[in-house]
Design a protein around this motif. Structure first.
Motif, PDB file in Angstrom:
ATOM      1  N   THR A  26      -8.485  -0.214  -1.264  1.00  0.00           N
ATOM      2  CA  THR A  26      -9.875  -0.680  -1.168  1.00  0.00           C
ATOM      3  C   THR A  26     -10.224  -1.023   0.272  1.00  0.00           C
ATOM      4  N   LEU A  27      -9.345  -1.755   0.942  1.00  0.00           N
ATOM      5  CA  LEU A  27      -9.604  -2.145   2.322  1.00  0.00           C
ATOM      6  C   LEU A  27      -9.624  -0.927   3.242  1.00  0.00           C
ATOM      7  N   ALA A  28      -8.787   0.055   2.961  1.00  0.00           N
ATOM      8  CA  ALA A  28      -8.776   1.267   3.783  1.00  0.00           C
ATOM      9  C   ALA A  28     -10.094   2.010   3.698  1.00  0.00           C
ATOM     10  N   GLU A  29     -10.795   1.847   2.580  1.00  0.00           N
ATOM     11  CA  GLU A  29     -12.068   2.540   2.388  1.00  0.00           C
ATOM     12  C   GLU A  29     -13.236   1.808   3.043  1.00  0.00           C
ATOM     13  N   ILE A  30     -13.125   0.484   3.214  1.00  0.00           N
ATOM     14  CA  ILE A  30     -14.303  -0.274   3.665  1.00  0.00           C
ATOM     15  C   ILE A  30     -14.122  -0.985   5.003  1.00  0.00           C
ATOM     16  N   VAL A  31     -12.909  -1.220   5.446  1.00  0.00           N
ATOM     17  CA  VAL A  31     -12.682  -1.895   6.730  1.00  0.00           C
ATOM     18  C   VAL A  31     -12.613  -0.834   7.830  1.00  0.00           C
ATOM     19  N   PRO A  32     -13.319  -1.019   8.950  1.00  0.00           N
ATOM     20  CA  PRO A  32     -13.218  -0.045  10.038  1.00  0.00           C
ATOM     21  C   PRO A  32     -11.763   0.174  10.449  1.00  0.00           C
ATOM     22  N   HIS A  33     -11.408   1.425  10.690  1.00  0.00           N
ATOM     23  CA  HIS A  33     -10.062   1.766  11.118  1.00  0.00           C
ATOM     24  C   HIS A  33      -9.987   1.621  12.636  1.00  0.00           C
ATOM     25  N   THR A  34      -9.237   0.655  13.071  1.00  0.00           N
ATOM     26  CA  THR A  34      -9.093   0.379  14.502  1.00  0.00           C
ATOM     27  C   THR A  34      -7.615   0.312  14.854  1.00  0.00           C
ATOM     28  N   ALA A  35      -7.335   0.393  16.138  1.00  0.00           N
ATOM     29  CA  ALA A  35      -5.968   0.214  16.626  1.00  0.00           C
ATOM     30  C   ALA A  35      -5.989  -0.913  17.655  1.00  0.00           C
ATOM     31  N   PRO A  36      -5.291  -2.030  17.403  1.00  0.00           N
ATOM     32  CA  PRO A  36      -4.452  -2.291  16.228  1.00  0.00           C
ATOM     33  C   PRO A  36      -5.265  -2.550  14.965  1.00  0.00           C
ATOM     34  N   SER A  37      -4.574  -2.723  13.850  1.00  0.00           N
ATOM     35  CA  SER A  37      -5.202  -2.852  12.541  1.00  0.00           C
ATOM     36  C   SER A  37      -6.144  -4.048  12.467  1.00  0.00           C
ATOM     37  N   LEU A  38      -7.379  -3.796  12.035  1.00  0.00           N
ATOM     38  CA  LEU A  38      -8.342  -4.879  11.864  1.00  0.00           C
ATOM     39  C   LEU A  38      -7.962  -5.767  10.686  1.00  0.00           C
ATOM     40  N   VAL A  39      -7.357  -5.201   9.641  1.00  0.00           N
ATOM     41  CA  VAL A  39      -6.934  -6.010   8.491  1.00  0.00           C
ATOM     42  C   VAL A  39      -5.913  -7.050   8.921  1.00  0.00           C
ATOM     43  N   VAL A  40      -4.916  -6.626   9.683  1.00  0.00           N
ATOM     44  CA  VAL A  40      -3.904  -7.576  10.160  1.00  0.00           C
ATOM     45  C   VAL A  40      -4.543  -8.624  11.061  1.00  0.00           C
ATOM     46  N   HIS A  41      -5.410  -8.176  11.964  1.00  0.00           N
ATOM     47  CA  HIS A  41      -6.091  -9.099  12.876  1.00  0.00           C
ATOM     48  C   HIS A  41      -6.881 -10.158  12.106  1.00  0.00           C
ATOM     49  N   GLU A  42      -7.618  -9.728  11.106  1.00  0.00           N
ATOM     50  CA  GLU A  42      -8.450 -10.669  10.354  1.00  0.00           C
ATOM     51  C   GLU A  42      -7.604 -11.699   9.626  1.00  0.00           C
ATOM     52  N   TRP A  43      -6.485 -11.275   9.078  1.00  0.00           N
ATOM     53  CA  TRP A  43      -5.621 -12.225   8.382  1.00  0.00           C
ATOM     54  C   TRP A  43      -5.008 -13.220   9.359  1.00  0.00           C
ATOM     55  N   VAL A  44      -4.454 -12.728  10.455  1.00  0.00           N
ATOM     56  CA  VAL A  44      -3.772 -13.604  11.410  1.00  0.00           C
ATOM     57  C   VAL A  44      -4.753 -14.572  12.057  1.00  0.00           C
ATOM     58  N   LYS A  45      -5.953 -14.119  12.390  1.00  0.00           N
ATOM     59  CA  LYS A  45      -6.899 -14.957  13.115  1.00  0.00           C
ATOM     60  C   LYS A  45      -7.760 -15.825  12.206  1.00  0.00           C
ATOM     61  N   HIS A  46      -8.106 -15.343  11.030  1.00  0.00           N
ATOM     62  CA  HIS A  46      -9.118 -16.026  10.224  1.00  0.00           C
ATOM     63  C   HIS A  46      -8.662 -16.483   8.839  1.00  0.00           C
ATOM     64  N   GLY A  47      -7.488 -16.066   8.389  1.00  0.00           N
ATOM     65  CA  GLY A  47      -7.091 -16.388   7.028  1.00  0.00           C
ATOM     66  C   GLY A  47      -5.843 -17.225   6.880  1.00  0.00           C
ATOM     67  N   ALA A  48      -4.806 -16.878   7.618  1.00  0.00           N
ATOM     68  CA  ALA A  48      -3.483 -17.438   7.364  1.00  0.00           C
ATOM     69  C   ALA A  48      -3.422 -18.955   7.495  1.00  0.00           C
ATOM     70  N   CYS A  49      -4.111 -19.508   8.486  1.00  0.00           N
ATOM     71  CA  CYS A  49      -3.969 -20.947   8.765  1.00  0.00           C
ATOM     72  C   CYS A  49      -4.622 -21.833   7.709  1.00  0.00           C
ATOM     73  N   PHE A  50      -5.396 -21.247   6.797  1.00  0.00           N
ATOM     74  CA  PHE A  50      -6.051 -22.055   5.768  1.00  0.00           C
ATOM     75  C   PHE A  50      -5.252 -22.099   4.464  1.00  0.00           C
ATOM     76  N   GLY A  51      -4.069 -21.528   4.488  1.00  0.00           N
ATOM     77  CA  GLY A  51      -3.213 -21.581   3.312  1.00  0.00           C
ATOM     78  C   GLY A  51      -3.650 -20.672   2.185  1.00  0.00           C
ATOM     79  N   TYR A  52      -4.499 -19.705   2.477  1.00  0.00           N
ATOM     80  CA  TYR A  52      -4.946 -18.780   1.450  1.00  0.00           C
ATOM     81  C   TYR A  52      -3.814 -17.846   1.028  1.00  0.00           C
ATOM     82  N   ASP A  53      -3.890 -17.390  -0.196  1.00  0.00           N
ATOM     83  CA  ASP A  53      -3.112 -16.243  -0.627  1.00  0.00           C
ATOM     84  C   ASP A  53      -3.824 -15.018  -0.047  1.00  0.00           C
ATOM     85  N   PRO A  54      -3.137 -14.177   0.729  1.00  0.00           N
ATOM     86  CA  PRO A  54      -3.838 -13.050   1.355  1.00  0.00           C
ATOM     87  C   PRO A  54      -4.490 -12.112   0.352  1.00  0.00           C
ATOM     88  N   ARG A  55      -3.911 -11.995  -0.841  1.00  0.00           N
ATOM     89  CA  ARG A  55      -4.508 -11.122  -1.852  1.00  0.00           C
ATOM     90  C   ARG A  55      -5.853 -11.668  -2.306  1.00  0.00           C
TER      91      ARG A  55
END
Length: 245
Positions: free
Chosen positions: A111-140
């Protein structure tokens, strides 16, 4: 015959559930003292035509994609005098060591591959590391919620309005006026538009940033979901181009 009808019904229900997931509530277990979320959606043809663009494997079907879901600066950092601009630049790195890449199942990754812009490095990884991980969310849950919000917007009158104008020059005011009309929200900066200059030197829409109440994201894209952003980040001029693929 009755038994087969029941089986077919169950299969149809299962299929609908898979295509229209209802992810669990996105509840932070750490650093949850923030006021709002920003849902950043990309106008894909514009986003991929600016800056370093998107990688060659970028799907060229969707007009609206997903950039991310960003919590505003936690109040504890504000109390320490951390400027909001630094929070925007550094995000979760201000709250602890960087996380590793998110672990996602195959269906969500697709699903993410279809809707998230494909960038190098990966935007999905960037978004998780910068905006998600520190809030204790389950990444799924984090990415399921963000992708569900994108899917809701795709089915909205606002998306129909923009889609009908793909390839045209539009005015800033007509876009915001339709947003106010279709959602019933007249809060200032509930929607902010982001533009850049593309490789052909034209000013194009690249993103739509929605300011959301963390407790009412389930109402998106209707009026109760919005808050007014305390920061002016809309940079689009009076007229800009809605690129098409």
């Amino acid at each position: 015959m009755t038994r087969w009808i029941v089986v077919l019904t169950l299969l149809l229900v299962a299929g609908c559930t898979a295509r229209n997931p209802h992810p669990a509530a996105l509840t932070p277990t750490a650093h949850g003292d923030f006021a709002h979320n920003t849902l950043a959606l990309t106008w894909q043809p514009g986003f991929c035509s600016t800056g370093s663009g998107c990688t060659p494997d970028q799907p060229r079907r969707a007009l609206i994609g997903l950039h991310g879901l960003w919590a505003s600066e936690p109040h504890t950092l504000e109390a320490q005098g951390v400027p909001v601009e630094r929070w925007w630049r550094e995000g979760c790195s201000l709250l602890g060591p960087d996380s590793g890449p998110p672990v996602l199942d195959n269906a969500l990754s697709q699903t993410l591959a279809e809707i998230v812009p494909h960038t190098a490095p990966s935007l999905v990884v960037h978004e998780w590391v910068k905006h998600g991980a520190c809030f204790g969310y389950d990444p799924r849950i984090f990415f399921a919620k963000a992708s569900a919000l994108q899917a809701r917007f795709v089915r909205s009158p606002m998306m129909a309005f923009l889609g009908q104008r793909a390839g045209m020059v539009v005015t800033h005011e007509e876009v915001l006026a339709f947003f106010r009309q279709s959602t019933g929200s007249d809060l200032p900066r509930a929607l902010q538009l982001r533009c850049e200059t593309d490789h052909d030197k034209r000013v194009v829409l690249t993103q739509l940033w929605f300011t959301l109440n963390p407790d009412k994201m389930g109402d998106f894209p209707s009026s109760p979901s919005y808050l007014s952003s305390p920061h002016m980040q809309d940079n689009c001029p009076a007229q800009f181009w809605l690129r098409r693929w």
